[in-house]
Enzyme design. Structure first.
Site, PDB file in Angstrom:
ATOM      1  N   HIS A 247       0.842  -1.214   0.000  1.00  0.00           N
ATOM      2  CA  HIS A 247       0.000   0.000   0.000  1.00  0.00           C
ATOM      3  C   HIS A 247       0.870   1.254   0.000  1.00  0.00           C
ATOM      4  CE1 HIS A 247      -3.532   2.499   1.314  1.00  0.00           C
ATOM      5  NE2 HIS A 247      -2.546   3.237   1.812  1.00  0.00           N
ATOM      6  N   GLU A 248       1.842   1.299   0.907  1.00  0.00           N
ATOM      7  CA  GLU A 248       2.654   2.534   1.020  1.00  0.00           C
ATOM      8  C   GLU A 248       3.463   2.786  -0.256  1.00  0.00           C
ATOM      9  OE1 GLU A 248       0.781   3.111   4.427  1.00  0.00           O
ATOM     10  OE2 GLU A 248       1.944   4.536   3.230  1.00  0.00           O
TER      11      GLU A 248
ATOM     12  N   HIS B  37       1.660   4.729  -2.755  1.00  0.00           N
ATOM     13  CA  HIS B  37       1.804   6.191  -2.599  1.00  0.00           C
ATOM     14  C   HIS B  37       3.150   6.633  -3.153  1.00  0.00           C
ATOM     15  CE1 HIS B  37      -1.805   6.591  -0.281  1.00  0.00           C
ATOM     16  NE2 HIS B  37      -1.368   5.956   0.782  1.00  0.00           N
TER      17      HIS B  37
ATOM     18  N   HIS C 185      -5.414   7.322  -2.267  1.00  0.00           N
ATOM     19  CA  HIS C 185      -6.296   6.292  -1.703  1.00  0.00           C
ATOM     20  C   HIS C 185      -7.484   6.052  -2.627  1.00  0.00           C
ATOM     21  CE1 HIS C 185      -4.644   6.843   2.607  1.00  0.00           C
ATOM     22  NE2 HIS C 185      -4.059   5.831   1.969  1.00  0.00           N
TER      23      HIS C 185
END
Lengths: 101, 495
Positions: free
Chosen positions: B124-125, B128, B134
């Site tokens: 997930h990170e 980014h 998101h």
């Protein structure tokens, strides 16, 4: 007044200040009010809760109910949800981008 | 909302990453590096991007385990709730991913074990770090709340795949080779030949020293380590521009670019004669003490082509500071007055200071200078007894190397101190910063980081200065009132 007392008991885990901090932290409420001290309208707060509920896949009630409280306490990523939030981006690039446009 | 693209992307064909603080005792660094590699490899399988692990502070994506306040203005909160955060692609802290060291990270445990799988959060990170925001799709990897998004299937959720491919395009097929055999080049990590950097001080949390792509104003992290220029895609002119700018910021003046002014010195003053030789990329300043001159030519910065170290109102008069010089601007004068040396007006500053970081007049009419990790309180022109004192006396963390700006904000007449990416509200009565700080500078929308100075002018407006220009600030909106004015000289130096 039982209704009032009942509402207040819903937020026994979390007072409204925590909810506001959460909504500001993840981009649902303007953060600048922390510094300017500007007051918020109830509509602004309800709209922020609705956005959070929509993003989290909950029923959009506009109030911090049990499901919303549970969502706020789930582990998550620290980056804000608001797609326009510039917090996590080097802001001079933002200016560069703006000046280009 | 489906996937969201944040606008920035990595331009370089190979994005480097590095696990910064490998001395993390609780977790096995080797296991962590394997998981980081797998998490990045998952994105590389679905988009045209490649990763290479390096072990140096030159990496584009620096991965760090930290707890609570760790210098980026977004503190962690202990076990639970916030697990990690990452920054969108860019220079400086851009791309970095920080994980909360207080979480119970699972490295190999089965899915049903108690704790948080590092792999899920890392995927997930890194989304980014590659430019994705998101997504509100509950099964997506980029859904903000922690969930098991990827269970080893050969593809990622469609929302994430469409998102990452809209930034970097789909993975290019290599023809003429058996595509099944060809695995994305991320799986071949070449251990870098760059020598491992010296062991980092374990006394305080280690902050990655990140580089910048030559943007002239990026200077220091809050803890004061300077950026070094890195091998970047910027053109050499930009880099030389950056180096030149960097030098103007720190070198003593050279005759070529500045006016020469003869300043008479009292005979007892023992002048230091400074010669500055500038070789290709470095400036060395040798200082030799000579026999006193009756006068010497002393060069001050070109007031029409310089940034300001500090600009403020003292006794309602405008003072502008640069290096060792100050200009005392009188509103009624048509022309700019001749500058003079700061220590000829404020007695008690260190004899060898090169420049001040900032200065302001507080509500008790004291004049506060900040130089490095110390501050000096002046009563009119004289240093008060017991000063200088360390910044930590004000409640600032020891990791702060300098204060960039001190502002009495026109909105509430409270004092704010700025350093790097962070700012504090300062309580003049308790003489300490307030508890709920530091906060990230992004609160002052449009200003950015590492500012040079800020002050409230007689017109009751607040101005921020960075490089050779400035902004006027709109207090109610908490954002800049107009675009960056490229030249402060015309408005403030009567050029």
């Amino acid at each position: 007044k039982p209704i009032e007392r009942e509402r207040r008991s819903e937020a026994k885990f979390w007072d409204y200040d925590d909810s506001q901090k959460y909504l500001m932290q993840f981009g649902y409420l303007e953060k600048s009010n922390i510094e300017t001290g500007n007051l918020r309208t109830i509509e602004e707060l309800e709209q922020a809760v609705r956005s959070l509920q929509r993003f989290g896949g909950l029923k959009e009630t506009g109030t911090v109910d049990e499901e919303t409280l549970a969502l706020m306490q789930r582990p998550r990523c620290g980056a804000p949800d608001d797609k326009d939030s510039l917090d996590f981006r080097p802001s001079y690039e933002v200016r560069l981008k703006r000046s280009r446009s | 909302r489906r996937y969201v693209i944040q606008g920035q992307k990595w331009q370089n064909p190979i994005v480097t990453y590095s696990l910064v603080n490998q001395t993390m005792s609780e977790l096995d660094a080797g296991q962590v590096r394997r998981i980081l590699h797998e998490a990045l490899g998952l994105w590389a399988q679905h988009a045209n991007i490649n990763f290479r692990e390096v072990y140096s502070t030159d990496a584009d994506i620096q991965v760090m385990f930290a707890r609570k306040f760790h210098g980026d203005g977004y503190n962690f909160d202990g076990p639970g709730k916030i697990l990690a955060h990452a920054f969108y692609p860019g220079t400086g802290i851009g791309g970095d991913a920080h994980f909360d060291a207080d979480e119970k990270w699972l490295l190999n445990e089965p899915l049903d074990a108690e704790g948080t799988r590092l792999f899920d959060v890392a995927v997930h990170e890194f989304g980014h770090s590659l430019g994705l925001g998101h997504s509100s799709q509950q099964d997506a990897i980029m859904f903000p709340w922690h969930h098991i998004s990827y269970r080893g299937k050969d593809t990622i959720p469609e929302d994430d795949r469409l998102g990452i491919q809209s930034i970097y395009g789909p993975r290019k097929k290599i023809y003429g080779k058996n595509p099944e055999r060809h695995t994305p080049s991320t799986t071949t990590t070449t251990t870098t030949t760059t020598p491992a950097p010296p062991p980092r001080p374990t006394t305080r949390p280690y902050y990655p020293v990140k580089n910048t792509t030559g943007h002239p104003w990026e200077g220091l992290y809050p803890h004061g380590r300077p950026y070094t220029t890195r091998r970047t895609t910027t053109t050499t002119t930009e880099r030389s521009h950056h180096r030149e700018d960097e030098e103007t910021r720190y070198r003593t003046q050279l005759p070529a670019t500045t006016e020469t002014t003869t300043v008479r010195h009292r005979p007892h003053h023992r002048p230091h004669h400074r010669t500055t030789t500038t070789t290709a990329m470095t400036t060395t300043t040798t200082t030799t003490t000579r026999r006193p001159y009756r006068h010497r030519t002393t060069i001050h910065p070109n007031p029409c082509n310089t940034s300001f170290d500090a600009i403020t109102l003292i006794r309602n008069e405008l003072f502008i500071f640069k290096d060792r010089w100050l200009w005392r601007m009188n509103e009624n004068d048509l022309h700019r007055p001749t500058p003079f040396e700061i220590h000829r007006m404020f007695f008690g500053l260190p004899a060898d200071f090169e420049r001040i970081d900032t200065v302001y007049e507080n509500k008790h009419q004291k004049i506060i200078f900040f130089i490095g990790k110390q501050y000096y309180v002046f009563n009119s022109q004289y240093l008060e007894p017991g000063y200088p004192r360390p910044l930590t006396d004000l409640g600032l963390p020891d990791s702060i190397e300098r204060i960039d700006a001190a502002l009495v904000w026109s909105h509430n007449n409270r004092t704010y101190l700025y350093s790097g990416r962070l700012y504090w509200k300062f309580d003049e009565d308790t003489n300490r910063v307030e508890l709920d700080y530091p906060r990230d500078m992004s609160m002052w929308r449009g200003i950015g980081y590492n500012i040079d100075s800020a002050f409230q002018y007689r017109d009751g407006k607040t101005y921020f200065f960075k490089g050779r220009g400035y902004w006027r600030f709109n207090d109610m909106n908490m954002s800049i009132a107009h675009e960056y004015q490229k030249s402060s000289a015309r408005r403030w130096m009567k050029c």
